[in-house]
Design a protein around this motif. Sequence first.
Motif: not given
Lengths: 107, 182
Positions: B128-132, B150-152, B154-173
Amino acid sequence: MDLMKYVRAQWDRSGAVAAVVFGLVALFLGWLGSSDTGYVAAQMPYIVSGGLLGLFLLGVGAVLWLSADLRDEWRQLRVLGEELRLDNELQARSSNLSASATGGGTG
Amino acid sequence: MATTELAAQVPRIGSNATRRSAPPSARVPEYRFMREDSPWRRAHGLVTSVIVAIGCALAVVSWVGLSGENTFREQSGWLVLAVFAAVISAIGMSVWLLIGFREVRCGEREIVAEVRRRRADREQARRALAGPLVDREALVTTDQMTRFHWADCRLVRAKAVTVVTRDQAAERNLQECGVCRP
């Protein structure tokens, strides 16, 4: 260890040992009595009183010893149950703490 | 938050607050082995005693009858009765042991079931914490976040998250989370 203290604490195992000893004595006495005569009808009372009583006491000894083992397992189950209960309480505490610590964070 | 304030929020063991906050399946039921000192109840002892007493009484009767006879032919009936008495006593003692073994086995099964239930609860909570649909070791973020986790975490617990790669994260700063340190 003090023998009387041990007997009180392990009354079932002490009883088992006593029953086995008395059973062996009964078997021996039965054998002594029946070996005195070659007449089968005279041997029969010794076989019933000595032999069957001896076997009965041996059985009682075995049952008492196994009962003591089962009581030990029962106590062990209680210890496991207490451990589960403590684990449960610790888990409830830690989940409450983490909920308090992380509530409202945005990352 | 100050330590004293935090400690004040921790419910006391056994209080109603603890019971209310714990999920129902996490509570330890009141098992029989927690309440009673012995696997046997009074009724079990009574039944066993009666059976063994019947066996002993028959044994005494057979011994008395057998002693009064003069020939083996006359004694044979009493001898059969004596063997029957021994069998009855053995059955009584076996009943006692079987009840004991059964009760202990029931207790063991309850403990195992409780442990399995807890493991299932924890696994369910972790999912439930990591999202289904998010892998536990995936990197995630949300539209409002400036960091990725990381998906588990605690700061993203119960939030609507999207998966990103490290490259995407770097592009979005996006910066690394300081808590889960992906």
